[in-house]
Design a protein around this motif. Sequence first.
Motif, short mmCIF file in Angstrom:
data_model
loop_
_atom_site.label_atom_id
_atom_site.label_comp_id
_atom_site.label_asym_id
_atom_site.label_seq_id
_atom_site.Cartn_x
_atom_site.Cartn_y
_atom_site.Cartn_z
N ARG A 67 0.84 -1.20 0.00
CA ARG A 67 0.00 0.00 0.00
C ARG A 67 0.87 1.25 0.00
O ARG A 67 1.87 1.31 0.71
CB ARG A 67 -0.90 0.03 1.23
CG ARG A 67 -1.77 -1.20 1.41
CD ARG A 67 -2.68 -1.02 2.63
NE ARG A 67 -3.28 -2.30 3.00
CZ ARG A 67 -2.97 -2.98 4.09
NH1 ARG A 67 -2.08 -2.51 4.93
NH2 ARG A 67 -3.55 -4.14 4.34
N ASN A 68 0.46 2.25 -0.77
CA ASN A 68 1.14 3.54 -0.71
C ASN A 68 0.23 4.55 -0.03
O ASN A 68 -0.88 4.22 0.41
CB ASN A 68 1.58 4.00 -2.10
CG ASN A 68 0.41 4.21 -3.06
OD1 ASN A 68 -0.76 4.20 -2.66
ND2 ASN A 68 0.71 4.40 -4.33
N VAL A 69 0.66 5.79 0.06
CA VAL A 69 -0.13 6.81 0.77
C VAL A 69 -1.48 7.02 0.11
O VAL A 69 -2.47 7.32 0.79
CB VAL A 69 0.67 8.13 0.85
CG1 VAL A 69 0.86 8.75 -0.52
CG2 VAL A 69 -0.01 9.12 1.80
N VAL A 70 -1.57 6.81 -1.21
CA VAL A 70 -2.85 6.96 -1.91
C VAL A 70 -3.84 5.90 -1.46
O VAL A 70 -5.04 6.17 -1.28
CB VAL A 70 -2.65 6.90 -3.45
CG1 VAL A 70 -3.99 6.97 -4.17
CG2 VAL A 70 -1.73 8.03 -3.92
N SER A 71 -3.36 4.68 -1.24
CA SER A 71 -4.23 3.59 -0.77
C SER A 71 -4.85 3.95 0.57
O SER A 71 -6.08 3.86 0.76
CB SER A 71 -3.44 2.29 -0.64
OG SER A 71 -2.60 2.05 -1.75
N ALA A 105 -12.71 5.78 10.09
CA ALA A 105 -11.65 6.62 9.51
C ALA A 105 -10.52 6.83 10.51
O ALA A 105 -9.33 6.68 10.17
CB ALA A 105 -12.23 7.96 9.06
N LEU A 106 -10.86 7.15 11.76
CA LEU A 106 -9.83 7.41 12.76
C LEU A 106 -9.10 6.13 13.16
O LEU A 106 -7.90 6.15 13.43
CB LEU A 106 -10.44 8.08 13.99
CG LEU A 106 -11.06 9.47 13.76
CD1 LEU A 106 -11.36 10.13 15.09
CD2 LEU A 106 -10.15 10.36 12.94
N SER A 107 -9.82 5.02 13.19
CA SER A 107 -9.19 3.75 13.50
C SER A 107 -8.15 3.38 12.44
O SER A 107 -7.03 2.96 12.76
CB SER A 107 -10.26 2.65 13.60
OG SER A 107 -9.65 1.38 13.78
N LEU A 108 -8.52 3.56 11.17
CA LEU A 108 -7.59 3.24 10.09
C LEU A 108 -6.42 4.22 10.07
O LEU A 108 -5.29 3.85 9.75
CB LEU A 108 -8.33 3.27 8.75
CG LEU A 108 -7.58 2.65 7.56
CD1 LEU A 108 -7.26 1.18 7.83
CD2 LEU A 108 -8.41 2.77 6.28
N PHE A 109 -6.69 5.46 10.44
CA PHE A 109 -5.60 6.44 10.50
C PHE A 109 -4.58 6.04 11.57
O PHE A 109 -3.37 6.22 11.39
CB PHE A 109 -6.17 7.83 10.80
CG PHE A 109 -5.11 8.90 10.89
CD1 PHE A 109 -4.37 9.28 9.78
CD2 PHE A 109 -4.86 9.54 12.11
CE1 PHE A 109 -3.40 10.27 9.86
CE2 PHE A 109 -3.90 10.54 12.20
CZ PHE A 109 -3.17 10.89 11.07
N GLY A 110 -5.08 5.48 12.67
CA GLY A 110 -4.17 4.97 13.69
C GLY A 110 -3.27 3.88 13.14
O GLY A 110 -2.06 3.84 13.41
N GLN A 111 -3.85 2.99 12.33
CA GLN A 111 -3.04 1.94 11.69
C GLN A 111 -2.02 2.53 10.73
O GLN A 111 -0.89 2.06 10.64
CB GLN A 111 -3.95 0.97 10.93
CG GLN A 111 -4.88 0.15 11.81
CD GLN A 111 -5.72 -0.81 10.98
OE1 GLN A 111 -5.26 -1.38 9.99
NE2 GLN A 111 -6.98 -0.99 11.37
N MET A 112 -2.43 3.58 10.01
CA MET A 112 -1.52 4.24 9.07
C MET A 112 -0.32 4.83 9.80
O MET A 112 0.82 4.70 9.33
CB MET A 112 -2.28 5.33 8.32
CG MET A 112 -1.48 6.03 7.24
SD MET A 112 -2.46 7.32 6.41
CE MET A 112 -1.29 7.88 5.16
N ARG A 113 -0.56 5.44 10.93
CA ARG A 113 0.54 6.00 11.71
C ARG A 113 1.47 4.90 12.23
O ARG A 113 2.70 5.05 12.18
CB ARG A 113 -0.01 6.81 12.89
CG ARG A 113 -0.65 8.12 12.49
CD ARG A 113 -1.35 8.78 13.67
NE ARG A 113 -0.41 9.11 14.75
CZ ARG A 113 -0.79 9.55 15.95
NH1 ARG A 113 -2.10 9.69 16.22
NH2 ARG A 113 0.10 9.84 16.87
#
Length: 548
Positions: free
Chosen positions: A209-213, A230-238
Amino acid sequence: MIKRGVPATGKRAIQEHIFSLLQTCNNTETNILQIHTQVILNGLSHKHNIIAKLLSFYAASGKLQHAHKLFIQIHNPKTTVWNHMIRAYASSITPWKSVQYYNQMVLNACEPDGFTYSFLLSACVRGGLVREGEQLHGIVLAKGYCSDVFVNTNLINFYADCGGVEQARYVFDDMTQRSVVSWNSLLVGYVKCGDFDAARNVFEEIPVRNVVSWTTMIAGYAQNGKCVEALSLFGQMRRARVELDQVVLVAVLSACAELGDLKLGRWIHWYVQERQRQASVRLNNALMHMYASCGIIDEAYRMFTKMSWKTTVSWTIIIMAFAKQGLGKEALDLFKDMLSDGVGKSGIRPDGTTFIAALCACSHAGFVEEGCRIFESMIHTWRISLQIEHYGCMVDLLSRAGCLDEAYRLIETMPFKPNDAIWGALLGGCRIHKNSELASRVANTLVAELDSTDQAAGYLVLLSNIYAFAGRWQDVIAVRQKMIEMGVKKPPGQSWIQIYGVVHNFVVGDMTHKHSSLIYETLCEITEQARVEGYKPDITEVLLDAEG
């Protein structure tokens, strides 16, 4: 820049020098025009390689008139030259001209390649050319480009944008080789059609996955009311240590604004200050909106005053922020500042949403005359088309102020069919000013037009309370009976709060929360303390047990 004093060693030397300049040109308009002038002065307008290179510069910079003039000078243009024109118009405001160039290309017996079809499919997406895109799909298959990753990815983009996500999936599944762009294109298709289960499955399957994904998935959740996800997935992204760009931060801030997550919003503000060289206007607007939605109006206003560049959206956000906080005068002062700024300085003009903010400020502050003046100025001064939302604001303003007959007449003269928000605003005014007769008319009209019994529940309860306050108990019984016949049940009240990154949802009467006993015990203590301090709750409207 063109250097003066080129040695006169013949046209070939001049030609090589100009072509060298084209190779190293920084693509600014001044440099290209200077080189073009030298091409004309030295009689090199017939040189295919020079004209083609100039054409590529003009096409890439959107100078389509210059590009077309050069193009028609080229005798028997090659595929790459046609592609320059097709690509240029594909990203223009007239994307259908790409198809026209393609048709000319075929008539001139010039063979298209994979880039040609990819640019054409982009043009079909931009111009909404569904039939042409489907025809191109057939041509791509016939020409043997079904294994071209670039072409297939653009096919997925085309079908995803046109709502044919199943066809996009068909193209994707048929690909023997995929890039991360291919995966992201399919992901966008599912997000656009609102199939978040399928979108999440695709997201989880992406090999790298890249930042666009991440951004596509998070923004999709945030824009469709799935803010917790959205916030849960953002936590995973971080945690995955993916570099955060401003696009994903804007999406997350909108979710923070919706959930009131001030802690994460403040962290993003810190991150922007520490990591980002300069925040875009859009990101600053999102930060301001987050603070305003969390009730931190001072911080929102501080951000607004520090913004070096403001847009109409910036002004609208801060005006609405003050209006929602009940600071009607301050909101209208800002609105006046915006109008004077727009006329004399930056040229920023209010739009329809700005006027909604201003009218809301008038409504909450009870400025009836000012609201009417603003409403009239939309038509006569700013030439802004009135929408049903503007009428809704005016009905709300008049109803809150007790001008119920005026509000009703305004509804009757509207060029739109009143929706439940319009009638609901008038019904709310009837509740405030105890007008049970008009409330009865409004509620009967409203309930008859609503498709959902859940929607009707709140309005029927409101009508019953109005009747009860007026002592019309037979009417209270009649409303209750109607609710029973319609199968209407008032949805229980609920709220939520976020603590240490976890969202806790509370529903009236619910005992399923693991700390419910402690919560109710604490609530009783607070209620008792309030009673001791002399607080007396207003129970005049707690009259109908809709669940009973």
